[in-house]
Design an enzyme around this catalytic site. Structure first.
Site, PDB file in Angstrom:
ATOM      1  N   GLU A  54      47.590  -1.429 -13.672  1.00 22.87           N
ATOM      2  CA  GLU A  54      47.873  -0.021 -13.904  1.00 22.87           C
ATOM      3  C   GLU A  54      48.964   0.093 -14.967  1.00 22.87           C
ATOM      4  O   GLU A  54      49.711  -0.853 -15.217  1.00 22.87           O
ATOM      5  CB  GLU A  54      48.295   0.678 -12.603  1.00 22.87           C
ATOM      6  CG  GLU A  54      49.565   0.174 -11.968  1.00 22.87           C
ATOM      7  CD  GLU A  54      50.828   0.891 -12.437  1.00 22.87           C
ATOM      8  OE1 GLU A  54      50.724   1.987 -13.026  1.00 22.87           O
ATOM      9  OE2 GLU A  54      51.925   0.346 -12.230  1.00 22.87           O
TER      10      GLU A  54
ATOM     11  N   ARG B 159      47.968   4.016  -8.404  1.00 20.45           N
ATOM     12  CA  ARG B 159      47.354   4.005  -9.739  1.00 20.45           C
ATOM     13  C   ARG B 159      46.408   2.821  -9.932  1.00 20.45           C
ATOM     14  O   ARG B 159      45.637   2.798 -10.892  1.00 20.45           O
ATOM     15  CB  ARG B 159      48.438   4.006 -10.820  1.00 20.45           C
ATOM     16  CG  ARG B 159      49.192   5.319 -10.923  1.00 20.45           C
ATOM     17  CD  ARG B 159      50.118   5.359 -12.130  1.00 20.45           C
ATOM     18  NE  ARG B 159      51.206   4.403 -12.055  1.00 20.45           N
ATOM     19  CZ  ARG B 159      52.380   4.633 -11.484  1.00 20.45           C
ATOM     20  NH1 ARG B 159      52.620   5.802 -10.903  1.00 20.45           N
ATOM     21  NH2 ARG B 159      53.331   3.701 -11.484  1.00 20.45           N
TER      22      ARG B 159
ATOM     23  N   SER C  82      58.326  -3.744 -17.630  1.00 17.20           N
ATOM     24  CA  SER C  82      58.912  -2.404 -17.619  1.00 17.20           C
ATOM     25  C   SER C  82      59.836  -2.267 -18.821  1.00 17.20           C
ATOM     26  O   SER C  82      60.816  -3.012 -18.934  1.00 17.20           O
ATOM     27  CB  SER C  82      59.678  -2.188 -16.309  1.00 17.20           C
ATOM     28  OG  SER C  82      60.243  -0.902 -16.252  1.00 17.20           O
TER      29      SER C  82
ATOM     30  N   HIS D 125      67.656  -1.024  -7.167  1.00 22.81           N
ATOM     31  CA  HIS D 125      66.586  -0.237  -7.764  1.00 22.81           C
ATOM     32  C   HIS D 125      66.756   1.249  -7.507  1.00 22.81           C
ATOM     33  O   HIS D 125      66.374   2.080  -8.354  1.00 22.81           O
ATOM     34  CB  HIS D 125      65.210  -0.670  -7.272  1.00 22.81           C
ATOM     35  CG  HIS D 125      64.106   0.028  -8.031  1.00 22.81           C
ATOM     36  ND1 HIS D 125      63.497   1.180  -7.574  1.00 22.81           N
ATOM     37  CD2 HIS D 125      63.548  -0.232  -9.240  1.00 22.81           C
ATOM     38  CE1 HIS D 125      62.596   1.577  -8.455  1.00 22.81           C
ATOM     39  NE2 HIS D 125      62.607   0.739  -9.480  1.00 22.81           N
TER      40      HIS D 125
ATOM     41  N   PHE E  26      66.740   7.480 -13.675  1.00 27.07           N
ATOM     42  CA  PHE E  26      65.545   7.847 -14.427  1.00 27.07           C
ATOM     43  C   PHE E  26      65.142   9.292 -14.135  1.00 27.07           C
ATOM     44  O   PHE E  26      64.869  10.069 -15.042  1.00 27.07           O
ATOM     45  CB  PHE E  26      64.394   6.898 -14.085  1.00 27.07           C
ATOM     46  CG  PHE E  26      63.057   7.338 -14.618  1.00 27.07           C
ATOM     47  CD1 PHE E  26      62.753   7.211 -15.957  1.00 27.07           C
ATOM     48  CD2 PHE E  26      62.110   7.903 -13.776  1.00 27.07           C
ATOM     49  CE1 PHE E  26      61.537   7.631 -16.457  1.00 27.07           C
ATOM     50  CE2 PHE E  26      60.882   8.327 -14.261  1.00 27.07           C
ATOM     51  CZ  PHE E  26      60.600   8.184 -15.600  1.00 27.07           C
TER      52      PHE E  26
ATOM     53  N   HIS F 225      55.835   1.279 -18.122  1.00 25.73           N
ATOM     54  CA  HIS F 225      55.637   0.007 -17.432  1.00 25.73           C
ATOM     55  C   HIS F 225      54.147  -0.289 -17.311  1.00 25.73           C
ATOM     56  O   HIS F 225      53.299   0.581 -17.460  1.00 25.73           O
ATOM     57  CB  HIS F 225      56.355  -0.051 -16.076  1.00 25.73           C
ATOM     58  CG  HIS F 225      55.624   0.549 -14.916  1.00 25.73           C
ATOM     59  ND1 HIS F 225      56.255   1.212 -13.908  1.00 25.73           N
ATOM     60  CD2 HIS F 225      54.306   0.566 -14.555  1.00 25.73           C
ATOM     61  CE1 HIS F 225      55.392   1.612 -13.007  1.00 25.73           C
ATOM     62  NE2 HIS F 225      54.197   1.226 -13.379  1.00 25.73           N
TER      63      HIS F 225
END
Length: 349
Positions: free
Chosen positions: A142, A177, A218, A298, A305, A319
Site C-alpha cells: 500500500e 489500505r 516513510s 511514534h 504530523f 510512505h
C-alpha cells in the site's frame, strides 16, 4: 472520495475494516494506482558498507550499481541514499523499483550484473555489500501520499494517483489500505535464519526470510519547501522523528523490528540532498502497528504530523508499506559487520 483499494483488487471481505462505512477522514490524502497488468513489483535495496577512509571506493561502487541499471531490464525508478549506522560504518544504499518481477530476475541474472555481485573481488576489496530484495504482489503493498505529483519510490512505477481516499487518519488505516487485508491477516510464519555463512566471520552470508516480513519506507522531501516549512520540519517534525528512528535502530529488536535505517538521499557524488526516508523491516505488520499505536516515540511523531499536515504546501510526506512471501525475498550480506540489517536478528541453526 474513493477506497484506497482499487476496483480490480477488491473482493468480498471476510475481515472488517477498522472504521465504519460512513467514516470521513480529517484531511485529503492519496494513493498510487496501477492497472491490472501490474501483478508484482520488486524493491531491491543494494548497499555498500564502508569505513570513512574507503569513501571514494564506496562511491565508485555505488556509481557502478547505478550504471548497471541502464542494462536491459533495469528498474523503472531508483534513488540513492546514505546512512551512518550505530557501529560507525557508512552505508550507501541504491534502491531500484521494478514494475515486473520477471524483468528484475532477468536483470539480476544477466552476466554483467550477476558476474559483478558473485565475483571474488567483492570479498577482497575492503568494502561490505548487501542485497535486501522483496517482491510483493499487487495485493501485498500500500502507499500513502500528502501530494499528487512526481511520486517517489514504488509510486513512480505505478500508473497514476487516486482521488481523495477514505482509509487514512485513524489507527489501522495502513492495514485497511492493503488489498490483502480484505481476506488475510498477513501473519508471519517461520523465522529469520542464517542459510549459509557465518555473520561473525564476514564473507558471504545468505539469510532465509519468512512470509509476511513487513517493509516500510516513510519519507520527507523538503527540496522546494519555503523557509517557514523548512523550519517546521527541522524544529517540530524532525526531533520526534529522529528520536523514534534512533529507538528502533538501537532497541527495536525487543519489539520485533529487525532493522531500521534513517537515510538521507544523495547524488552520484555522495552529496546530501534535501530528502530523507526511513527503511524499516519488521517481523510482522501487526508488530509495526503495535509500535505505531502505542509507543511514545511514534505517538509524538503522529501527533506532530496531525498538527501540521493541513498547512503543508511544498513539504512532501509519504510512505509505502509491503509484506511479501518468503520465497520472493533475497537477503545477502558480503563482508558486512554482524549488526548490519537483518543479520543482527537472524537465527543460526
Amino acid at each position: 472520495m474513493e477506497s484506497a483499494i482499487d476496483q480490480h483488487l477488491k473482493c468480498p471481505r471476510t475481515l472488517s475494516r477498522r472504521v465504519d462505512d460512513d467514516y470521513q477522514p480529517p484531511f485529503p490524502m492519496w494513493v498510487g494506482r496501477a492497472d491490472a497488468t501490474l501483478t508484482q513489483v520488486t524493491m531491491a535495496y543494494l548497499g555498500i558498507q564502508f569505513k570513512e577512509e574507503k569513501r571514494a571506493q564506496a562511491l565508485q561502487a555505488m556509481r557502478h550499481i547505478v550504471s548497471s541499471f541502464a542494462l536491459p531490464d533495469g528498474p523503472g525508478n531508483h534513488d540513492m541514499s546514505y546512512h551512518l549506522d550505530n557501529q560507525g560504518y557508512g552505508n550507501f544504499i541504491v534502491v531500484g523499483y521494478w514494475r515486473d518481477a520477471g524483468r528484475y530476475c532477468r536483470w539480476m541474472r544477466s552476466p554483467d550484473v550477476a558476474g559483478w555481485w558473485d565475483s571474488d573481488a567483492r570479498l577482497a576489496d575492503g568494502l561490505g555489500y548487501f542485497r535486501e530484495v522483496f517482491s510483493p504482489r499487487a495485493e501485498q503493498f500500500e502507499t500513502l501520499y500528502a501530494f499528487k505529483e512526481d511520486l517517489p519510490g514504488v509510486g513512480a512505477v505505478m500508473d497514476r494517483i487516486s482521488d481523495d481516499i477514505e482509509e487514512h487518519g485513524y489507527w489501522g488505516s495502513m492495514r485497511d489500505r492493503f488489498p490483502a487485508s480484505q481476506v488475510d491477516r498477513m501473519r508471519p510464519s517461520g523465522q529469520l535464519e542464517v542459510l549459509s555463512g557465518e555473520p561473525a566471520k564476514g564473507g558471504r552470508v545468505l539469510l532465509k526470510g519468512h512470509d509476511n516480513i513487513a517493509l516500510i519506507r516513510s519519507g520527507q522531501d523538503w527540496v522546494d519547501a519555503d523557509p517557514e516549512e523548512r523550519a517546521l520540519y527541522f524544529n517540530e517534525m524532525l526531533p520526534p522523528l529522529q528520536d523514534g528512528m534512533d529507538f528502533l535502530r538501537d532497541q527495536g529488536k525487543e519489539i520485533g523490528c529487525y532493522s531500521n535505517r534513517f537515510v538521507r538521499n544523495v547524488d552520484l557524488e555522495g552529496n546530501l540532498l534535501d530528502i530523507a526516508y526511513d527503511i524499516g523491516h519488521w517481523r510482522s505488520l501487526d508488530l509495526l502497528e503495535r509500535w505505531a499505536e502505542s509507543h511514545p516515540t511514534h505517538l509524538r511523531i503522529f501527533t506532530t504530523f496531525f498538527k501540521v499536515v493541513t498547512g503543508l504546501k511544498k513539504l512532501r510526506l509519504y510512505h509505502e508499506v509491503s509484506v511479501s512471501d518468503g520465497a520472493t525475498q533475497w537477503l545477502e550480506y558480503i563482508n558486512c559487520h554482524p549488526q548490519t540489517g537483518m543479520l543482527r536478528d537472524a537465527k543460526t541453526s
